[in-house]
Write an enzyme that holds these catalytic residues in place. Structure first.
Site, mmCIF file in Angstrom:
data_model
loop_
_atom_site.group_PDB
_atom_site.id
_atom_site.type_symbol
_atom_site.label_atom_id
_atom_site.label_comp_id
_atom_site.label_asym_id
_atom_site.label_seq_id
_atom_site.Cartn_x
_atom_site.Cartn_y
_atom_site.Cartn_z
ATOM 1 N N ARG A 134 -58.285 26.053 16.086
ATOM 2 C CA ARG A 134 -58.103 25.334 14.822
ATOM 3 C C ARG A 134 -59.303 24.398 14.581
ATOM 4 O O ARG A 134 -59.837 24.326 13.475
ATOM 5 C CB ARG A 134 -56.797 24.541 14.875
ATOM 6 C CG ARG A 134 -56.483 23.709 13.630
ATOM 7 C CD ARG A 134 -55.050 23.184 13.763
ATOM 8 N NE ARG A 134 -54.757 22.050 12.914
ATOM 9 C CZ ARG A 134 -54.349 22.135 11.646
ATOM 10 N NH1 ARG A 134 -54.225 23.308 11.071
ATOM 11 N NH2 ARG A 134 -54.072 21.046 10.960
ATOM 12 N N HIS A 149 -55.224 25.067 19.844
ATOM 13 C CA HIS A 149 -55.705 24.030 18.927
ATOM 14 C C HIS A 149 -57.231 23.994 18.864
ATOM 15 O O HIS A 149 -57.808 23.583 17.860
ATOM 16 C CB HIS A 149 -55.158 22.665 19.336
ATOM 17 C CG HIS A 149 -54.835 21.790 18.165
ATOM 18 N ND1 HIS A 149 -53.817 22.060 17.277
ATOM 19 C CD2 HIS A 149 -55.436 20.650 17.706
ATOM 20 C CE1 HIS A 149 -53.778 21.121 16.337
ATOM 21 N NE2 HIS A 149 -54.748 20.269 16.574
ATOM 22 N N LYS A 174 -46.131 20.889 8.918
ATOM 23 C CA LYS A 174 -45.410 19.692 9.330
ATOM 24 C C LYS A 174 -44.578 19.156 8.165
ATOM 25 O O LYS A 174 -44.988 19.213 7.023
ATOM 26 C CB LYS A 174 -46.393 18.620 9.803
ATOM 27 C CG LYS A 174 -47.030 18.925 11.160
ATOM 28 C CD LYS A 174 -47.887 17.772 11.616
ATOM 29 C CE LYS A 174 -48.440 18.006 13.024
ATOM 30 N NZ LYS A 174 -49.273 16.874 13.472
#
Length: 293
Positions: A242, A239, A169
């Site tokens: 993750r 996700h 990001k």
């Protein structure tokens, strides 16, 4: 002034296109509300009462508090920008409070099921099988985000040091180590990938069956397909792997700061949510081992 602000987010803050679009939509929604309720005002001279009224309308529309808080954050950024530019003299969001939310613990695949998936699942002996296995192994073994995986280049892999350079990001780079077992999976995939592309060179590591750049829905389908076979958790997305990566590391005694750096979090607050999951493991160990438990 909105366009200047959005350019500031893009070129100075280096926010993603998705994030910038969210900011744009939030400002547009507030602007429409002001136009419909108090046309004598506009976005730049709105007061806190107008903004509060808009938030109340969102609550009455049954929009989730988490989504409303994100919109409030967008407005705060915008008005702080206007304040710095000298366009306004007072921040109308200074009196606006965020809504209370119930923080959900991230779902994760337990270690037993994850091992069953990676050790016992029969992947097809072709390009798609090699790619699907790599997608699962990469997400679980490195904890990278979906977009980071899609944008990962072959040149980001360093087999000598067994590390991956990831662009996260806000264009922040981080280096993640990978295991010998993941190295084998990567190289097996590269063999199949080279057969498939037949000289056509795509810089991205993960590609489709036609050699084109991968896209989010394909990764979602791959992850869901295999998680459906080995776990009963409600959410089965990239996700989740993750979350699983972070939770398993902490369960094995990894330091919180190290996990933070591996995940690419900007602060410990985002990483600490995983300690709740590892706390359950500690409680279980305590109940089994302590004589007074």
């Amino acid at each position: 002034m909105q366009e200047t602000f959005l350019k500031y987010l893009e070129y100075e803050k280096r926010y993603s296109k998705h994030t910038i679009l969210s900011y744009k939509l939030d400002l547009s929604q507030l602007s429409s509300y002001i136009k419909n309720t108090s046309p004598e005002f506009d976005l730049e001279n709105a007061n806190h009462l107008l903004i509060r009224g808009w938030i109340v309308s969102l609550v009455e529309s049954e929009i989730q508090p988490k989504s409303i808080n994100r919109k409030i954050a967008s407005l705060r950024s915008y008005y702080k920008f206007l304040l710095r530019q000298g366009t306004i003299q007072k921040d109308p969001t200074s009196k606006i409070k965020i809504l209370k939310t119930r923080r959900k613990l991230p779902q994760f695949v337990n270690e037993k099921d994850m091992n069953l998936l990676l050790d016992n699942c029969e992947f097809n002996n072709d390009f798609e099988g090699a790619r699907d296995r790599l997608v699962l192994e990469m997400l679980y073994s490195t904890g990278i985000r979906l977009t980071e995986l899609i944008n990962l280049k072959g040149s980001n892999l360093n087999f000598h040091n067994r590390t991956i350079k990831v662009l996260g990001k806000r264009n922040k780079e981080r280096v993640i180590p990978f295991s010998v077992s993941l190295e084998k999976v990567i190289k097996q995939y590269q063999v199949e990938r080279n057969k498939l592309t037949n000289g056509y060179e795509n810089q991205n590591l993960i590609v489709t069956g036609s050699g084109e750049s991968c896209y989010p829905m394909l990764i979602y389908r791959i992850v869901k397909k295999y998680l459906n076979l080995f776990t009963t958790i409600d959410k089965r997305s990239p996700h989740v792997l993750r979350h699983t990566f972070a939770t398993h590391l902490l369960n094995k005694g990894a330091e919180l700061n190290a996990v933070k750096d591996l995940l690419g979090h900007s602060s410990l607050a985002a990483t600490q949510v995983y300690t709740h999951n590892s706390l359950d493991k500690l409680k279980s160990v305590f109940d089994q081992a302590h004589p007074k438990a």
